[in-house]
Design a protein around this motif. Structure first.
Motif, mmCIF file in Angstrom:
data_model
loop_
_atom_site.group_PDB
_atom_site.id
_atom_site.type_symbol
_atom_site.label_atom_id
_atom_site.label_comp_id
_atom_site.label_asym_id
_atom_site.label_seq_id
_atom_site.Cartn_x
_atom_site.Cartn_y
_atom_site.Cartn_z
ATOM 1 N N THR A 84 2.252 84.542 77.604
ATOM 2 C CA THR A 84 2.240 84.988 78.921
ATOM 3 C C THR A 84 2.947 83.714 79.661
ATOM 4 O O THR A 84 3.269 82.643 78.888
ATOM 5 C CB THR A 84 1.008 85.100 79.442
ATOM 6 O OG1 THR A 84 0.445 83.767 79.199
ATOM 7 C CG2 THR A 84 -0.058 86.036 79.022
ATOM 8 N N ALA A 85 3.296 84.119 80.650
ATOM 9 C CA ALA A 85 4.385 83.280 81.470
ATOM 10 C C ALA A 85 3.548 81.969 81.576
ATOM 11 O O ALA A 85 4.261 80.949 81.460
ATOM 12 C CB ALA A 85 4.860 83.499 82.704
ATOM 13 N N ARG A 86 2.462 82.015 81.952
ATOM 14 C CA ARG A 86 1.564 80.765 82.353
ATOM 15 C C ARG A 86 1.289 80.072 81.116
ATOM 16 O O ARG A 86 1.546 78.778 81.057
ATOM 17 C CB ARG A 86 0.142 81.403 82.826
ATOM 18 C CG ARG A 86 -0.890 80.041 82.870
ATOM 19 C CD ARG A 86 -2.285 80.693 83.106
ATOM 20 N NE ARG A 86 -2.282 81.007 84.567
ATOM 21 C CZ ARG A 86 -3.470 80.905 85.452
ATOM 22 N NH1 ARG A 86 -4.592 80.510 84.702
ATOM 23 N NH2 ARG A 86 -3.436 81.280 86.517
ATOM 24 N N GLU A 87 1.081 80.645 80.008
ATOM 25 C CA GLU A 87 0.633 80.149 78.518
ATOM 26 C C GLU A 87 2.098 79.352 78.159
ATOM 27 O O GLU A 87 2.056 78.058 77.693
ATOM 28 C CB GLU A 87 0.399 81.020 77.470
ATOM 29 C CG GLU A 87 0.088 80.642 76.274
ATOM 30 C CD GLU A 87 -1.106 79.330 76.203
ATOM 31 O OE1 GLU A 87 -1.709 79.136 77.118
ATOM 32 O OE2 GLU A 87 -1.236 78.757 75.164
ATOM 33 N N ARG A 88 3.125 79.988 78.397
ATOM 34 C CA ARG A 88 4.496 79.470 77.797
ATOM 35 C C ARG A 88 4.802 78.307 78.616
ATOM 36 O O ARG A 88 5.299 76.989 78.060
ATOM 37 C CB ARG A 88 5.845 80.188 78.055
ATOM 38 C CG ARG A 88 6.991 80.087 77.716
ATOM 39 C CD ARG A 88 8.102 80.977 77.605
ATOM 40 N NE ARG A 88 8.494 81.637 78.753
ATOM 41 C CZ ARG A 88 8.340 82.940 78.867
ATOM 42 N NH1 ARG A 88 8.267 83.549 77.854
ATOM 43 N NH2 ARG A 88 8.663 83.613 80.089
ATOM 44 N N LYS A 89 4.464 78.331 79.882
ATOM 45 C CA LYS A 89 4.670 76.963 80.765
ATOM 46 C C LYS A 89 3.804 75.866 80.306
ATOM 47 O O LYS A 89 4.350 74.763 80.430
ATOM 48 C CB LYS A 89 4.257 77.474 82.100
ATOM 49 C CG LYS A 89 4.892 76.690 83.362
ATOM 50 C CD LYS A 89 4.773 77.369 84.519
ATOM 51 C CE LYS A 89 5.163 76.228 85.831
ATOM 52 N NZ LYS A 89 4.706 76.671 87.090
ATOM 53 N N ARG A 90 2.658 76.258 80.227
ATOM 54 C CA ARG A 90 1.699 75.167 79.664
ATOM 55 C C ARG A 90 2.050 74.453 78.247
ATOM 56 O O ARG A 90 2.097 73.386 77.952
ATOM 57 C CB ARG A 90 0.332 75.798 79.392
ATOM 58 C CG ARG A 90 -0.821 74.808 79.392
ATOM 59 C CD ARG A 90 -2.157 75.392 78.763
ATOM 60 N NE ARG A 90 -2.294 75.971 77.621
ATOM 61 C CZ ARG A 90 -2.252 75.212 76.465
ATOM 62 N NH1 ARG A 90 -2.342 73.988 76.430
ATOM 63 N NH2 ARG A 90 -2.242 75.801 75.143
#
Lengths: 131, 339
Positions: A84-90
């Protein structure tokens, strides 16, 4: 594919193999659908324990870099992230922190680190429509 | 049966006359793994291997191959074991072809096609006599013959001793092939540590008749590090996990096990300066750990300068308490800590 290993290096052989394949994929030397050598071929070519190669392939499969087709061998997977976008960012933030922390402790300046990052990015082969 | 390790040494003791060569050797090799037994010349590696194969009697303890007592191996079990001695037992007058025919006649599982394949790849001709072969070619023939019998357990006594890099690589490839094809378990003694680093899953360092270290190669790399310290003291700092210390200019080079932040803080407080960590190669580790070990029980490393002319360690059988397990890496600091 040209994999280099150094048995005397501090990183275990199996980690060197995993990293080597990942780097080859990132640099575009290996692309989706490419077949990897069999465990036996690669073990023989590098003159290392087949158990080590098998373990590296298992890790690469678990990390979604390659796909094992029963009886057919191992293939490079389409590098489409399922994150997910959020997981990628993290994960990106965590990876960058490791890199720049190590870079800081070499004594390099922010500009030098930036330039080195650019140079490394240029070596990589990003998909056309990467976000 | 399949749960038992392929090879087991349990407190093996063996002496020649009054001299104890093995004083409680214990380790296991799980099926399919490659184990390298390292040690200085005369440390007892060959004795250990030959006892395992039932060629030598024990003076205590027990060894097993494929779940069977070494002292009572049946022909069926022997057929599943391959052995290459340090000086391969081949008849000089035989041609290579004759050697293969001989092996095919004595070993039930011998695969002649495979042997011929292996030898062809090396460019070895069947009509050559063993006597006419180079030392390297004889070693290759011996390994090819052992591998072609499709053993479940392969025991190699320093197969690469004294051979050049090209021959060693060819031997290594043959071994890798055998492991990949048959999944055989390998126990090898070796002095060629760069080869060991390539193929071994685990290594055992044999010194003073016991294992000084019994660990996976990866564990060693992960858990052992080297640092130089600057200090005016004439003894190395007594920090936990100190495996070996070597005096260098203005201080010591330390080999450290499981050196975490707390230990690093303790070390930094004890000396003037500490260098960044380096991972020693297997060869460096071997030198660090065995450098102070003679073949008849010299003082251990890390115990300060070796007292010359000190009384040798008593040649008595040890008690099991001598072993001090340190996780997967076992180390025997023996004569106390360096203070």
């Amino acid at each position: 594919m040209l994999l280099r290993i150094d048995p005397a290096a501090s990183a275990p052989l199996f980690e060197q193999l995993v990293q080597g394949v990942k780097e080859a994929v990132a640099a575009g030397q290996l692309t989706a659908g490419d077949k990897l050598p069999s465990v036996r071929e690669l073990a023989r070519e590098l003159a290392i324990n087949p158990n080590t190669v098998a373990r590296a392939y298992e890790r690469l499969e678990a990390e979604d870099v390659i796909l094992r087709r029963q009886g057919a061998g191992c293939f490079v997977k389409e590098q489409r992230s399922s994150l997910t976008a959020r997981e990628r960012k993290r994960r990106l933030a965590a990876a960058m922190r490791r890199v720049v922390t190590d870079a800081f402790h070499t004594g390099a300046s922010a500009d030098e680190i930036s330039a080195a990052l650019e140079a490394e990015l240029d070596r990589l082969d990003f998909p056309e429509d990467s976000p | 049966m399949t749960d038992s390790p392929a090879i087991r040494f349990d407190a093996l003791r063996r002496r020649y006359g009054e001299r104890w060569v093995l004083r409680g050797l214990s380790f296991e090799v799980p099926r399919g793994q490659v184990y390298a037994l390292l040690g200085r010349n005369g440390a007892g590696k060959t004795t250990a291997l030959r006892t395992l194969l039932g060629f030598l009697q024990r003076d205590g303890g027990r060894t097993e191959v494929l779940g069977r007592d070494s002292a009572a191996l049946t022909p069926e079990v022997r057929d599943r074991i391959g052995y290459v001695a340090e000086t391969p037992a081949l008849y000089g007058w035989m041609t290579v072809d004759r050697v293969l025919a001989f092996e095919a006649g004595t070993r039930r599982r011998f695969d002649r096609d495979r042997a011929e394949d292996l030898l062809e790849r090396l460019g070895m001709r069947g009509r050559h006599k063993v006597d006419e072969l180079s030392r390297g070619a004889r070693a290759q023939l011996a390994l090819a013959v052992a591998v072609a019998a499709r053993p479940d357990v392969l025991v190699l006594d320093d197969p690469a001793a004294g051979l050049d890099a090209v021959v060693r690589r060819e031997l290594l490839e043959m071994l890798v092939d055998a492991i990949a094809e048959d999944g055989c378990t390998v126990l090898m003694s070796s002095h060629v540590l760069s080869d060991v680093e390539r193929v071994a899953d685990r290594v055992g360092l044999l010194a003073d008749g016991r294992l000084l270290v019994d660990a996976s190669v990866e564990d060693l790399k992960r858990r052992v590090q080297r640092r130089r310290v600057r200090t005016a003291a004439d003894a190395p700092p007594a920090v936990p996990g100190l495996l070996a210390a070597r005096a260098v200019s203005q201080g010591f080079e330390l080999t450290l096990l499981d050196h975490d932040d707390a230990r690093q803080a303790a070390l930094a407080a004890a000396v003037e300066a500490v260098s960044p960590a380096e991972t020693p190669s297997l060869e460096e580790l071997f030198l660090d750990l065995l450098g102070g070990h003679g073949t008849a029980g010299g003082p251990p490393p890390g115990a300060g300068p070796a007292p010359t002319g000190a009384a040798p360690a008593p040649d008595t059988a040890p008690t099991p308490d001598d072993a001090r397990p340190l996780g997967a890496v076992r180390h025997h600091p023996a004569n106390g800590s360096p203070t």
